[in-house]
Design a protein around this motif. Structure first.
Motif, PDB file in Angstrom:
ATOM      1  N   GLY A  29      -1.449  -0.317  -0.508  1.00  0.00           N
ATOM      2  CA  GLY A  29      -2.606  -0.523  -1.374  1.00  0.00           C
ATOM      3  C   GLY A  29      -3.900   0.144  -0.961  1.00  0.00           C
ATOM      4  N   HIS A 120       5.584  -0.284  -7.569  1.00  0.00           N
ATOM      5  CA  HIS A 120       4.647  -0.968  -8.463  1.00  0.00           C
ATOM      6  C   HIS A 120       4.475  -2.428  -8.041  1.00  0.00           C
ATOM      7  CE1 HIS A 120       2.335  -1.848 -11.997  1.00  0.00           C
ATOM      8  NE2 HIS A 120       3.186  -2.791 -12.377  1.00  0.00           N
ATOM      9  N   LYS A 123       2.041  -2.620  -5.267  1.00  0.00           N
ATOM     10  CA  LYS A 123       0.663  -2.467  -5.730  1.00  0.00           C
ATOM     11  C   LYS A 123       0.109  -3.806  -6.221  1.00  0.00           C
ATOM     12  CE  LYS A 123       0.982   2.408  -7.127  1.00  0.00           C
ATOM     13  NZ  LYS A 123       0.901   3.351  -8.280  1.00  0.00           N
ATOM     14  N   ILE A 124       0.949  -4.590  -6.888  1.00  0.00           N
ATOM     15  CA  ILE A 124       0.525  -5.912  -7.345  1.00  0.00           C
ATOM     16  C   ILE A 124       0.247  -6.826  -6.152  1.00  0.00           C
ATOM     17  CG2 ILE A 124       1.264  -7.977  -8.628  1.00  0.00           C
ATOM     18  CD1 ILE A 124       2.801  -6.124 -10.506  1.00  0.00           C
ATOM     19  N   THR A 355      -4.952   0.237 -11.368  1.00  0.00           N
ATOM     20  CA  THR A 355      -3.725   0.998 -11.178  1.00  0.00           C
ATOM     21  C   THR A 355      -2.510   0.106 -10.948  1.00  0.00           C
ATOM     22  OG1 THR A 355      -4.156   1.191  -8.793  1.00  0.00           O
ATOM     23  CG2 THR A 355      -4.980   2.962 -10.210  1.00  0.00           C
ATOM     24  N   SER A 356      -2.721  -1.216 -10.929  1.00  0.00           N
ATOM     25  CA  SER A 356      -1.627  -2.136 -10.610  1.00  0.00           C
ATOM     26  C   SER A 356      -1.287  -3.096 -11.741  1.00  0.00           C
ATOM     27  CB  SER A 356      -1.973  -2.944  -9.345  1.00  0.00           C
ATOM     28  OG  SER A 356      -2.276  -2.099  -8.259  1.00  0.00           O
ATOM     29  N   ASP A 362       2.576  -8.154 -15.607  1.00  0.00           N
ATOM     30  CA  ASP A 362       2.056  -7.835 -14.274  1.00  0.00           C
ATOM     31  C   ASP A 362       1.052  -8.893 -13.827  1.00  0.00           C
ATOM     32  OD1 ASP A 362       3.547  -5.529 -14.149  1.00  0.00           O
ATOM     33  OD2 ASP A 362       1.907  -4.200 -14.747  1.00  0.00           O
TER      34      ASP A 362
END
Length: 397
Positions: A29, A120, A123-124, A355-356, A362
């Motif tokens: 991140g 992905h 990233k979250i 971006t996440s 999400d």
């Protein structure tokens, strides 16, 4: 049987190595997310530093050129176990991504992992970790309206003027505001650290830093050595960049793409890979060095770009302790700490959130992970594993 001082020191070094290596494998991140991981592991769970000291250290590293998150990690290691502790902390946090990027360079463009579902998911996880860190730091560092206003100013300025030096400017201005507003503060005395570094050693590190900055270009011209030229380019890039890993990319592109040492396609492919691996973005240098000169080039590049950061943090730490204990400076530090919270909030939104969190699912997944971390008190590595697995599952839905 009671351990000797030597045995306790070795135990501390081993503990630093284990923890920093785990962070090196799981800290996805970018630099702001790294600070969140450090806060969770070193401050919340292990209490190696108090909240204010951690915020002061973060503020110091924002002033210095180089990768702020790596310098914070080095600083924590130094305060825990001296110079060797800082070295061990740096190796543990940096080596995993260095190895991955060197291997990627050796297998250039064979596969693309940048769009993988588990990436992905990670990233979250970064959104969750940074949000948790901001909540914890905000409660301690912005308790009154004055400091909330400074944090809001820092957040606003970060968004409105996105330049390489704006972060340093915000911190300087916030320090001046804090110096005026809080000059009569009577807050509890900060925890005092006994640094295992002398001021003489610190001055020596600063002398080496500036000497290399002057001598390396001279040696490059007089010897025509490829390795010295390469080391000089990476050292200079690491010495002259403020604002984190993304800011160093134009410097590296100018040093290596425009001079023909590496193609633009290879440069961009490595940048994509660096975004997908944990650890500091400065390890992108390992990829560039490996593309140009194999694994040896990767090692030389890594040393070259990180050495300035190491010398600067070792040179600044003993004087930082002297400054932060000065009653006249504490008000300024209160303003700086509030500004750091504002900068972190800005970074949480962009680039981390933007971006996440790309869809409602999400957001739901992030809320679940946040609850597991904050309310169920699961350790960060479990959250990272759950995020990677969940990100992969989401791609199947």
């Amino acid at each position: 049987m009671k351990k000797t001082r030597s045995e306790n020191y070795i135990t501390s070094l081993f503990e630093i190595l284990i923890i920093s290596t785990r962070l090196g494998f799981t800290s996805f991140g970018g630099p702001i997310a790294h600070l969140g991981y450090f806060h969770e592991e070193y401050i919340r769970r292990r209490r190696w530093m108090d909240e204010k000291s951690y915020a002061d250290l973060v503020a110091l590293c924002q002033f210095l050129p180089g990768p702020a998150s790596s310098q914070v990690g080095i600083g924590i290691g130094v305060m825990r176990a001296g110079v060797l502790g800082g070295i061990v902390s740096f190796i543990g946090f940096t080596l995993p991504s260095v190895i991955v990027l060197i291997l990627f360079a050796l297998m250039l463009n064979r596969f693309n992992i940048g769009e993988a579902g588990w990436i992905h998911g990670l990233k979250i996880v970064a959104v969750v970790v940074v949000a948790h860190a901001i909540l914890g730091m905000g409660q301690k560092l912005v308790p009154d309206l004055s400091r909330k206003a400074i944090a809001l100013f820092a957040l606003t300025a970060t968004f409105l003027w996105q330049t390489a030096f704006i972060q340093v400017g915000i911190i300087v201005l916030s320090a001046l505001i804090g110096l005026v507003l809080f000059k009569q503060n009577h807050e509890n005395k900060d925890v005092k650290f006994n640094f295992p570094l002398s001021r003489g050693f610190a001055i020596g590190c600063l002398i080496i830093f500036f000497s290399l900055l002057i001598i390396l270009p001279f040696l490059r011209e007089t010897t025509s050595s490829y390795w010295i030229a390469m080391f000089d380019s990476f050292y200079r890039s690491g010495s002259l960049v403020f604002g984190g890993g993304h800011v160093v990319l134009p410097l590296l592109e100018r040093e290596f793409v425009l001079t023909g040492w590496i193609s633009e396609e290879s440069f961009l492919a490595g940048y994509g890979a660096a975004q997908a691996v944990p650890g500091p973005l400065f390890t992108f240098a390992a990829y560039l060095g490996a593309v140009m000169n194999g694994w040896k080039g990767g090692i030389v590049a890594t040393i070259g770009i990180f050495l300035p950061a190491f010398l600067l943090i070792l040179g600044a730490l003993p004087f930082w302790e002297m400054v932060r204990q000065n009653p006249k400076i504490k008000g300024a530090l209160m303003g700086v700490n509030a500004a750091v919270v504002g900068i972190l909030i800005a970074a949480l939104y962009h680039p981390i959130w933007t971006t996440s969190i790309l869809s409602p699912i999400d957001f739901v997944f992030a809320a679940i992970l946040f609850s597991l971390l904050v309310f169920w008190k699961l350790p960060p590595w479990v959250i990272v594993a759950a995020g990677a697995l969940g990100g992969w599952v989401l791609t199947l839905l």
